[in-house]
Design a protein around this motif. Structure first.
Motif, PDB file in Angstrom:
ATOM      1  N   TYR A  72      27.693 -79.664-134.981  1.00  0.00           N
ATOM      2  CA  TYR A  72      29.085 -79.511-134.563  1.00  0.00           C
ATOM      3  C   TYR A  72      29.164 -79.637-133.044  1.00  0.00           C
ATOM      4  CZ  TYR A  72      33.683 -77.319-133.895  1.00  0.00           C
ATOM      5  OH  TYR A  72      34.985 -77.071-133.538  1.00  0.00           O
ATOM      6  N   GLY A  73      30.031 -80.523-132.572  1.00  0.00           N
ATOM      7  CA  GLY A  73      30.114 -80.792-131.146  1.00  0.00           C
ATOM      8  C   GLY A  73      31.263 -80.098-130.458  1.00  0.00           C
ATOM      9  N   THR A  74      30.973 -79.481-129.313  1.00  0.00           N
ATOM     10  CA  THR A  74      31.997 -78.955-128.415  1.00  0.00           C
ATOM     11  C   THR A  74      31.808 -79.640-127.070  1.00  0.00           C
ATOM     12  OG1 THR A  74      30.609 -77.112-127.681  1.00  0.00           O
ATOM     13  CG2 THR A  74      32.010 -76.722-129.610  1.00  0.00           C
ATOM     14  N   SER A  75      32.803 -79.541-126.184  1.00  0.00           N
ATOM     15  CA  SER A  75      32.699 -80.322-124.953  1.00  0.00           C
ATOM     16  C   SER A  75      33.374 -79.660-123.770  1.00  0.00           C
ATOM     17  CB  SER A  75      33.309 -81.715-125.159  1.00  0.00           C
ATOM     18  OG  SER A  75      34.703 -81.608-125.420  1.00  0.00           O
ATOM     19  N   ALA A  76      32.890 -80.026-122.582  1.00  0.00           N
ATOM     20  CA  ALA A  76      33.522 -79.687-121.317  1.00  0.00           C
ATOM     21  C   ALA A  76      33.417 -80.928-120.449  1.00  0.00           C
ATOM     22  CB  ALA A  76      32.834 -78.500-120.649  1.00  0.00           C
ATOM     23  N   ILE A  77      34.537 -81.437-119.967  1.00  0.00           N
ATOM     24  CA  ILE A  77      34.575 -82.711-119.257  1.00  0.00           C
ATOM     25  C   ILE A  77      34.451 -82.484-117.756  1.00  0.00           C
ATOM     26  CG2 ILE A  77      35.955 -84.758-118.766  1.00  0.00           C
ATOM     27  CD1 ILE A  77      37.158 -84.492-121.553  1.00  0.00           C
ATOM     28  N   THR A  78      33.488 -83.171-117.151  1.00  0.00           N
ATOM     29  CA  THR A  78      33.236 -83.038-115.710  1.00  0.00           C
ATOM     30  C   THR A  78      34.004 -84.052-114.880  1.00  0.00           C
ATOM     31  OG1 THR A  78      31.328 -84.516-115.824  1.00  0.00           O
ATOM     32  CG2 THR A  78      30.908 -82.155-116.140  1.00  0.00           C
ATOM     33  N   ALA A  79      34.303 -85.213-115.472  1.00  0.00           N
ATOM     34  CA  ALA A  79      35.002 -86.274-114.745  1.00  0.00           C
ATOM     35  C   ALA A  79      35.633 -87.224-115.747  1.00  0.00           C
ATOM     36  CB  ALA A  79      34.042 -87.032-113.837  1.00  0.00           C
ATOM     37  N   LEU A  80      36.703 -87.861-115.321  1.00  0.00           N
ATOM     38  CA  LEU A  80      37.335 -88.904-116.113  1.00  0.00           C
ATOM     39  C   LEU A  80      36.959 -90.247-115.495  1.00  0.00           C
ATOM     40  CD1 LEU A  80      40.918 -87.354-116.355  1.00  0.00           C
ATOM     41  CD2 LEU A  80      39.015 -87.044-117.948  1.00  0.00           C
ATOM     42  N   THR A  81      36.628 -91.207-116.334  1.00  0.00           N
ATOM     43  CA  THR A  81      36.343 -92.539-115.811  1.00  0.00           C
ATOM     44  C   THR A  81      37.289 -93.547-116.454  1.00  0.00           C
ATOM     45  OG1 THR A  81      34.698 -93.199-117.479  1.00  0.00           O
ATOM     46  CG2 THR A  81      33.903 -91.975-115.560  1.00  0.00           C
ATOM     47  N   ALA A  82      37.723 -94.527-115.642  1.00  0.00           N
ATOM     48  CA  ALA A  82      38.409 -95.702-116.172  1.00  0.00           C
ATOM     49  C   ALA A  82      37.304 -96.726-116.386  1.00  0.00           C
ATOM     50  CB  ALA A  82      39.459 -96.199-115.183  1.00  0.00           C
TER      51      ALA A  82
ATOM     52  N   ALA B 145      35.646 -70.999-122.124  1.00  0.00           N
ATOM     53  CA  ALA B 145      36.391 -71.023-123.386  1.00  0.00           C
ATOM     54  C   ALA B 145      35.466 -71.282-124.569  1.00  0.00           C
ATOM     55  CB  ALA B 145      37.480 -72.095-123.325  1.00  0.00           C
ATOM     56  N   VAL B 146      34.492 -72.180-124.384  1.00  0.00           N
ATOM     57  CA  VAL B 146      33.547 -72.467-125.466  1.00  0.00           C
ATOM     58  C   VAL B 146      32.581 -71.312-125.666  1.00  0.00           C
ATOM     59  CG1 VAL B 146      31.689 -73.989-126.241  1.00  0.00           C
ATOM     60  CG2 VAL B 146      33.727 -74.967-125.165  1.00  0.00           C
ATOM     61  N   PHE B 147      31.903 -70.892-124.602  1.00  0.00           N
ATOM     62  CA  PHE B 147      30.866 -69.869-124.724  1.00  0.00           C
ATOM     63  C   PHE B 147      31.411 -68.516-125.198  1.00  0.00           C
ATOM     64  CE2 PHE B 147      28.155 -72.523-121.829  1.00  0.00           C
ATOM     65  CZ  PHE B 147      27.027 -72.559-122.639  1.00  0.00           C
ATOM     66  N   GLU B 148      32.622 -68.180-124.801  1.00  0.00           N
ATOM     67  CA  GLU B 148      33.180 -66.875-125.175  1.00  0.00           C
ATOM     68  C   GLU B 148      33.506 -66.781-126.661  1.00  0.00           C
ATOM     69  OE1 GLU B 148      36.554 -66.502-122.646  1.00  0.00           O
ATOM     70  OE2 GLU B 148      35.372 -65.967-120.854  1.00  0.00           O
TER      71      GLU B 148
ATOM     72  N   TYR C 205      25.509 -67.344-119.371  1.00  0.00           N
ATOM     73  CA  TYR C 205      25.432 -67.282-120.843  1.00  0.00           C
ATOM     74  C   TYR C 205      24.033 -67.538-121.386  1.00  0.00           C
ATOM     75  CZ  TYR C 205      30.518 -67.254-120.581  1.00  0.00           C
ATOM     76  OH  TYR C 205      31.821 -66.926-120.301  1.00  0.00           O
ATOM     77  N   GLN C 206      23.144 -68.130-120.609  1.00  0.00           N
ATOM     78  CA  GLN C 206      21.749 -68.352-120.971  1.00  0.00           C
ATOM     79  C   GLN C 206      21.563 -68.949-122.368  1.00  0.00           C
ATOM     80  OE1 GLN C 206      19.502 -64.763-120.196  1.00  0.00           O
ATOM     81  NE2 GLN C 206      20.102 -64.713-118.056  1.00  0.00           N
ATOM     82  N   PRO C 207      22.082 -70.146-122.605  1.00  0.00           N
ATOM     83  CA  PRO C 207      21.883 -70.801-123.907  1.00  0.00           C
ATOM     84  C   PRO C 207      20.404 -71.046-124.166  1.00  0.00           C
ATOM     85  CG  PRO C 207      22.739 -72.345-122.280  1.00  0.00           C
ATOM     86  CD  PRO C 207      22.823 -70.995-121.654  1.00  0.00           C
ATOM     87  N   ALA C 208      20.054 -71.160-125.446  1.00  0.00           N
ATOM     88  CA  ALA C 208      18.650 -71.248-125.850  1.00  0.00           C
ATOM     89  C   ALA C 208      17.973 -72.533-125.396  1.00  0.00           C
ATOM     90  CB  ALA C 208      18.553 -71.125-127.371  1.00  0.00           C
ATOM     91  N   PHE C 209      18.717 -73.621-125.320  1.00  0.00           N
ATOM     92  CA  PHE C 209      18.114 -74.903-124.919  1.00  0.00           C
ATOM     93  C   PHE C 209      19.128 -75.722-124.145  1.00  0.00           C
ATOM     94  CE2 PHE C 209      17.368 -79.451-125.569  1.00  0.00           C
ATOM     95  CZ  PHE C 209      16.080 -79.559-125.070  1.00  0.00           C
ATOM     96  N   VAL C 210      18.666 -76.321-123.040  1.00  0.00           N
ATOM     97  CA  VAL C 210      19.520 -77.192-122.224  1.00  0.00           C
ATOM     98  C   VAL C 210      18.753 -78.461-121.878  1.00  0.00           C
ATOM     99  CG1 VAL C 210      20.897 -77.440-120.126  1.00  0.00           C
ATOM    100  CG2 VAL C 210      20.652 -75.174-121.190  1.00  0.00           C
ATOM    101  N   VAL C 211      19.353 -79.620-122.181  1.00  0.00           N
ATOM    102  CA  VAL C 211      18.799 -80.909-121.762  1.00  0.00           C
ATOM    103  C   VAL C 211      19.776 -81.535-120.775  1.00  0.00           C
ATOM    104  CG1 VAL C 211      19.795 -82.058-123.809  1.00  0.00           C
ATOM    105  CG2 VAL C 211      17.999 -83.201-122.487  1.00  0.00           C
ATOM    106  N   PHE C 212      19.236 -82.087-119.696  1.00  0.00           N
ATOM    107  CA  PHE C 212      20.055 -82.653-118.632  1.00  0.00           C
ATOM    108  C   PHE C 212      19.682 -84.118-118.440  1.00  0.00           C
ATOM    109  CE2 PHE C 212      21.070 -82.302-113.771  1.00  0.00           C
ATOM    110  CZ  PHE C 212      22.162 -83.135-113.937  1.00  0.00           C
ATOM    111  N   ASP C 213      20.633 -85.001-118.714  1.00  0.00           N
ATOM    112  CA  ASP C 213      20.473 -86.422-118.441  1.00  0.00           C
ATOM    113  C   ASP C 213      21.120 -86.690-117.090  1.00  0.00           C
ATOM    114  OD1 ASP C 213      20.107 -89.158-118.604  1.00  0.00           O
ATOM    115  OD2 ASP C 213      21.903 -89.487-119.817  1.00  0.00           O
ATOM    116  N   PRO C 214      20.329 -86.804-116.018  1.00  0.00           N
ATOM    117  CA  PRO C 214      20.905 -86.902-114.674  1.00  0.00           C
ATOM    118  C   PRO C 214      21.491 -88.285-114.409  1.00  0.00           C
ATOM    119  CG  PRO C 214      18.532 -87.087-114.540  1.00  0.00           C
ATOM    120  CD  PRO C 214      18.858 -86.839-115.997  1.00  0.00           C
TER     121      PRO C 214
END
Length: 277
Positions: free
Chosen positions: A38-48, A71-74, A102-111
């Motif tokens: 199940y996917g949730t999201s937070a948008i950092t930037a809008l691109t055209a 809003a998601v984590f709470e 919130y210290q989520p169990a796993f975080v992957v970062f695609d820089p």
């Protein structure tokens, strides 16, 4: 008596929006759904943006990004987090602050630093903040060769140099690195997975000829997060994610979407939404 609560394995993607639908938030959510999470999201930037390239970037105010994340984590249990486009210092600091909170169990970062079309997607001064604020607290970073060269300041032209770059990133504070070697074109593609106090692993796959590779990095990191949310350990999550990516490229290679670099076929083999307790 304890009541058993059933829920979906959940992934939060923190990334930019791609109006063309091939990368960023859109690719992430397609990937997460296709793999049964199940996917949730937070948008950092809008691109055209479309298959031909990025026309404009509009940064989301950092305070509003924080509101999205809270809003998601709470409200929702998040099993894994995928981070994509972080293009300003303020956004990087907000994401770091919220992850520490919130210290989520796993975080992957695609820089994400450069788009498939070659457009630069990050401010120069933000790169150092990634090193100090984000890389030390995420579990895995997934740079491609171009991004790894920016992060390490060295040229990478071989698998051996990929391994050396991974070791350099570990030495500087990363917990794990998956360096993607897709830009070293050849009949076989190599990725390198390096983890703290573990042997460096070289993964290989056959090169698939396709112009439809827009959003490949986003999709890979989102699929790793999805497999981790589904309960796979890191090595197996990476291995299964690479299989999924290869299938998505193969299934989409002969499809025309727009006039440029089209998307993968994210839904080539969808999995029913999983349930966990």
């Amino acid at each position: 008596m304890t009541t058993e609560v059933n829920r979906y394995p959940t992934v939060l993607t923190i990334a930019g929006s791609d109006s063309g639908g091939g990368a960023g938030i859109q690719a992430d959510l397609k990937t997460i759904a296709a793999l049964g999470a199940y996917g949730t999201s937070a948008i950092t930037a809008l691109t055209a943006q479309n298959t031909l390239g990025v026309k404009a970037i509009h940064a989301v105010p950092a305070e509003f990004l924080e509101q999205q994340l809270d809003a998601v984590f709470e409200d929702i249990t998040v099993d894994a987090v995928k981070i994509g486009m972080i293009n300003t210092i303020e956004v990087a600091k907000v994401v770091a602050t919220v992850l520490k909170r919130y210290q989520p169990a796993f975080v992957v970062f695609d820089p994400v630093m450069v788009s498939t079309s070659g457009a630069k997607l990050i401010q120069e001064e933000t790169v150092e903040v990634l090193w100090t604020e984000l890389f030390p607290i995420v579990d895995l970073i997934t740079p491609n060769i171009d991004e790894a060269e920016i992060l390490t300041g060295r040229k990478i032209r071989s698998v051996e140099e990929m391994k050396e770059a991974c070791e350099q990133m570990l030495d500087r504070g990363c917990k794990s690195v998956l360096l993607k070697g897709g830009h070293l074109i050849g009949p076989v593609l190599y990725d390198v997975l390096a983890q703290e106090q573990q042997e460096v692993i070289t993964l290989q796959s056959d090169y698939i000829e396709s112009k439809n590779v827009h959003g490949t990095g986003c999709t890979l990191s989102a699929s790793i997060a999805s497999y981790r949310a589904l309960g796979y350990d890191l090595q197996n999550a990476v291995k299964h994610a690479r299989i999924y990516i290869a299938g998505a490229i193969e299934a989409g290679k002969n499809i025309t979407t727009g006039k440029g670099s089209g998307p993968l076929n994210h839904s080539y083999s969808p999995v029913k939404m999983q349930i966990r307790s």
